[in-house]
Design an enzyme around this catalytic site. Structure first.
Site, PDB file in Angstrom:
ATOM      1  N   ARG A  46       1.107  -1.590  -0.062  1.00 56.32           N
ATOM      2  CA  ARG A  46      -0.445   0.482  -0.268  1.00 56.32           C
ATOM      3  C   ARG A  46       1.368   1.262  -0.041  1.00 56.32           C
ATOM      4  O   ARG A  46       0.970   2.745  -0.387  1.00 56.32           O
ATOM      5  CB  ARG A  46      -1.120  -0.783   1.379  1.00 56.32           C
ATOM      6  CG  ARG A  46      -2.516  -1.017   1.287  1.00 56.32           C
ATOM      7  CD  ARG A  46      -3.283  -0.708   2.281  1.00 56.32           C
ATOM      8  NE  ARG A  46      -3.568   0.039   2.129  1.00 56.32           N
ATOM      9  CZ  ARG A  46      -4.304   0.754   3.365  1.00 56.32           C
ATOM     10  NH1 ARG A  46      -4.462   0.333   4.653  1.00 56.32           N
ATOM     11  NH2 ARG A  46      -5.147   2.347   3.533  1.00 56.32           N
ATOM     12  N   CYS A  95      -0.843   6.456   8.871  1.00 55.08           N
ATOM     13  CA  CYS A  95      -0.781   5.219   8.311  1.00 55.08           C
ATOM     14  C   CYS A  95      -2.251   5.197   7.282  1.00 55.08           C
ATOM     15  O   CYS A  95      -2.163   6.415   6.605  1.00 55.08           O
ATOM     16  CB  CYS A  95      -1.961   4.474   9.187  1.00 55.08           C
ATOM     17  SG  CYS A  95      -2.921   4.805  10.628  1.00 55.08           S
TER      18      CYS A  95
END
Length: 285
Positions: free
Chosen positions: A184, A243
């Site tokens: 990611r 995050c």
């Protein structure tokens, strides 16, 4: 009262045998792709006496349609303290947070409690897996907590916002550390947000790298060595954690405190805020 950020299952069992201590267990289990799953798991079985704190309802504030604040914005501190008090937390309560084995959502609760100035909070190292391995039992009894009295004190954990992180892209006074998985971070396999990639200049430290194979946190010395190998001589107070939505970043914040590295900040909106803001630069997409 200040306590170690982690507690082992064996240490918790010893504490629970001491009736003079006010210890409150908070179950934080949650599944990002199935928001009802955590509460359902809690109802099926939890540590005796534990209450449940839902990520979407208690550990986050309402999401903004503009994307500001990200998918899981920080709750209003006064509201959060009120919700914690309703679960039975008072000023003298030792809060022990747990989830499954990775402690991601328990870390979010740990950080939020520290954020409002409640230092007597720790995470069950290894979560429910460690509890069961140590011979602990589960219960389906739902306790009726006695409401506590909890005040918000001066925030003891710093945060930064979108504009500060945006300005940092050019001046690099702070180092951004991304807790998402490496794929990611590279902009691959993005399923949670509409755009893949990462904030320019960010480094990647997947939160799972903080754990041993058994789901417990690595030793303080090992964590310290790994963070220092990644960050060089940059001090912790120049570090910003992010995050996807400010949840697993708390895992890295917890790991750094376990390692004795204090003072770094959380970017609560994280990637879910950043990728929705017009003009925000993106790398790796």
């Amino acid at each position: 009262m200040s306590v170690s950020p982690l507690i082992s299952a064996e240490q918790l069992q010893d504490l629970l045998r001491q009736p003079s201590l006010h210890v409150l267990l908070i179950d934080c289990r949650y599944v990002l792709t199935d928001p009802a799953a955590g509460a359902q798991a809690y109802a099926q079985g939890h540590i005796l006496g534990a209450v449940y704190a839902d990520l979407g309802e208690i550990l986050s504030g309402p999401a903004n349609q503009t994307g500001l604040g990200g998918r899981h914005p920080l709750p209003d501190p006064q509201r959060f303290a009120k919700d914690m008090a309703a679960l039975g937390v008072s000023q003298s309560t030792l809060v022990v947070a747990y989830d499954t084995g990775e402690s991601v959502f328990a870390s979010r609760l740990w950080w939020l409690m520290r954020w409002i100035g409640h230092e007597a909070v720790c995470v069950l190292d290894g979560g429910l897996q460690a509890w069961l391995k140590a011979g602990g039992e589960l219960s389906s009894q739902t306790p009726q907590p006695t409401p506590g009295a909890l005040s918000v004190h001066q925030p003891s954990r710093p945060t930064v916002g979108f504009e500060q992180v945006l300005g940092n892209v050019s001046d690099s006074k702070l180092q951004v550390l991304d807790a998402r998985s490496p794929d990611r971070f590279r902009g691959e396999n993005e399923t949670m947000d509409p755009v893949g990639g990462h904030i320019p200049g960010a480094l990647n430290r997947h939160y799972k790298d903080n754990l041993d194979a058994d789901g417990r946190f690595k030793t303080p010395s090992q964590l310290r060595a790994e963070f220092q190998a990644l960050l060089g001589d940059r001090p912790a107070h120049q570090l910003v954690h992010q995050c996807g939505s400010g949840v697993s970043a708390c895992h890295n914040l917890l790991a750094m405190e376990v390692a004795g590295l204090y003072g770094s900040a959380l970017y609560p909106g994280s990637w879910s805020e950043w990728c929705r803001q017009p003009g925000a630069p993106i790398e790796g997409s």
